[in-house]
Design an enzyme around this catalytic site. Sequence first.
Site, mmCIF file in Angstrom:
data_model
loop_
_atom_site.group_PDB
_atom_site.id
_atom_site.type_symbol
_atom_site.label_atom_id
_atom_site.label_comp_id
_atom_site.label_asym_id
_atom_site.label_seq_id
_atom_site.Cartn_x
_atom_site.Cartn_y
_atom_site.Cartn_z
ATOM 1 N N TYR A 142 0.824 -1.214 0.000
ATOM 2 C CA TYR A 142 0.000 0.000 0.000
ATOM 3 C C TYR A 142 0.859 1.266 0.000
ATOM 4 O O TYR A 142 0.383 2.350 -0.295
ATOM 5 C CB TYR A 142 -0.947 0.031 1.212
ATOM 6 C CG TYR A 142 -2.039 -1.022 1.185
ATOM 7 C CD1 TYR A 142 -2.239 -1.833 0.075
ATOM 8 C CD2 TYR A 142 -2.873 -1.207 2.279
ATOM 9 C CE1 TYR A 142 -3.219 -2.799 0.052
ATOM 10 C CE2 TYR A 142 -3.870 -2.174 2.265
ATOM 11 C CZ TYR A 142 -4.034 -2.974 1.155
ATOM 12 O OH TYR A 142 -5.004 -3.923 1.140
ATOM 13 N N LYS A 187 3.379 -15.305 2.765
ATOM 14 C CA LYS A 187 3.298 -16.096 1.532
ATOM 15 C C LYS A 187 4.743 -16.434 1.158
ATOM 16 O O LYS A 187 5.243 -16.098 0.066
ATOM 17 C CB LYS A 187 2.577 -15.266 0.448
ATOM 18 C CG LYS A 187 2.216 -16.025 -0.804
ATOM 19 C CD LYS A 187 1.103 -17.024 -0.613
ATOM 20 C CE LYS A 187 0.842 -17.788 -1.897
ATOM 21 N NZ LYS A 187 0.007 -18.981 -1.705
ATOM 22 N N ASP A 219 -3.207 -17.952 2.067
ATOM 23 C CA ASP A 219 -4.381 -18.631 1.490
ATOM 24 C C ASP A 219 -4.920 -19.679 2.456
ATOM 25 O O ASP A 219 -6.133 -19.807 2.647
ATOM 26 C CB ASP A 219 -4.052 -19.237 0.112
ATOM 27 C CG ASP A 219 -2.690 -19.891 0.048
ATOM 28 O OD1 ASP A 219 -1.871 -19.701 0.972
ATOM 29 O OD2 ASP A 219 -2.422 -20.611 -0.934
ATOM 30 N N ASP A 243 -5.276 -6.528 6.080
ATOM 31 C CA ASP A 243 -6.483 -5.812 5.669
ATOM 32 C C ASP A 243 -7.590 -6.831 5.365
ATOM 33 O O ASP A 243 -8.721 -6.739 5.844
ATOM 34 C CB ASP A 243 -6.141 -4.996 4.405
ATOM 35 C CG ASP A 243 -7.218 -3.998 4.045
ATOM 36 O OD1 ASP A 243 -8.192 -3.865 4.807
ATOM 37 O OD2 ASP A 243 -7.090 -3.349 2.984
ATOM 38 N N ASP A 247 -10.836 -8.247 8.084
ATOM 39 C CA ASP A 247 -12.248 -8.140 7.684
ATOM 40 C C ASP A 247 -12.920 -9.504 7.745
ATOM 41 O O ASP A 247 -14.047 -9.642 8.206
ATOM 42 C CB ASP A 247 -12.363 -7.602 6.250
ATOM 43 C CG ASP A 247 -12.685 -6.120 6.241
ATOM 44 O OD1 ASP A 247 -12.279 -5.429 7.195
ATOM 45 O OD2 ASP A 247 -13.345 -5.658 5.290
#
Length: 355
Positions: A142, A187, A219, A243, A247
């Site tokens: 980001y 990852k 994942d 992020d 959620d």
Amino acid sequence: MKLEIALIPGDGIGPDIVREAVKVLQTVCDKAGHSLKTKSLLAGGAAIDATGKPLPEETLEEAKASQSVLLGAVGGPKWDAVPGELRPEKALLGLRGGLGLFCNLRPALLYSQLADACPLRRESVEGGLDIMVVRELTGGIYFGERGRTADGAYDTMSYTKGEVERIARKAFEIAMKRSKRLTSVDKANILETSRLWRATVDEVARDYPEVAVNHLYVDNAAMQLVRNPRQFDVILTENMFGDILSDEASMVTGSIGMLPSASLRADSFGMYEPIHGSAPDIAGQDKANPLATVLSVAMMLRYSLGMGEEASLVEKAVDKVLDEGLRTADIYTEGTKLCGTRAMGDALVQAVKEA
Ligand code: NAD
């Protein structure tokens, strides 16, 4: 003690819910003998209307001068047509960056009184759910270099070892105060930043031998959160993965109007806000659920002001009003008592006074 708190009500339901949270904070301060000074600051759409900018310099300066910031929410359809750099959401990034808030804490807590709101099978969450997602907030993709080429686009993910180390330390400290279990999510089978992440987390882990650490690929973590969320206690992860996973974790509890968050830097300063947005559809109608903001005040008391007992007072008041059956429309089910934003705040004030 003297508390100096900056308030950024923002847009939509922001002013409705911050007002109730301050009512509760004032009652806690009165009860515990602390003095409270608040200052209301502009950010988001409200600031665009008043000054032409989503984050006026004065807001950032006043926020820096306070002990902590309580934020409602920013944004709404009124400002949807505003160009990118001037959008209300820019105020959030500006505050996080400007205040150096690199550590985002998002608890996902399933309230037993609201268990029916959980979208998972009852046996998956039996015994409750209490996860703390620790997300790195000022690095990664980001904030990396981005751009367009003749026929493409790119975003860059980069981390320094120092950035990983400081967020890992925060997460281990939090794990030490909870059940001493930490899952680091990356990852590392593909990304070089993730390999640095994993190696650094393992290094920091040596300083916390009591904490049981495991590593998951993102994942798999996304799948495990739905399959068996109870295996998690503290989840530590980088900005973008955090992020998405935070959620997901909060939706697993089924109560977006209930969940608070904290954004911290290395010292005790922090910014506290509910995880939901400005809910323009119900703004100013006495319908918003103030509990996420009230619980953000509890986090502020605990993490920034070192007032664990006062934080528990707030959390117990929330438990009490839920036990009494009070519900704003978003968490209402048959057999409970529907109430408005103000009535919920009044009930919390009463519960704090009686505790
Ligand atoms: P939202 O969270 O505002 O609303 C989603 C739904 O949940 C709506 O139906 C809303 O009425 C309901 N809801 C949310 N909070 C509630 C509460 N406390 N009590 C009762 N119901 C509640 O998300 P959205 O509709 O996607 O976004 C609306 C605006 O908020 C947009 O402008 C968005 O950019 C902004 N936003 C701001 C933040 C923030 O300030 N941190 C976060 C997310 C979205």
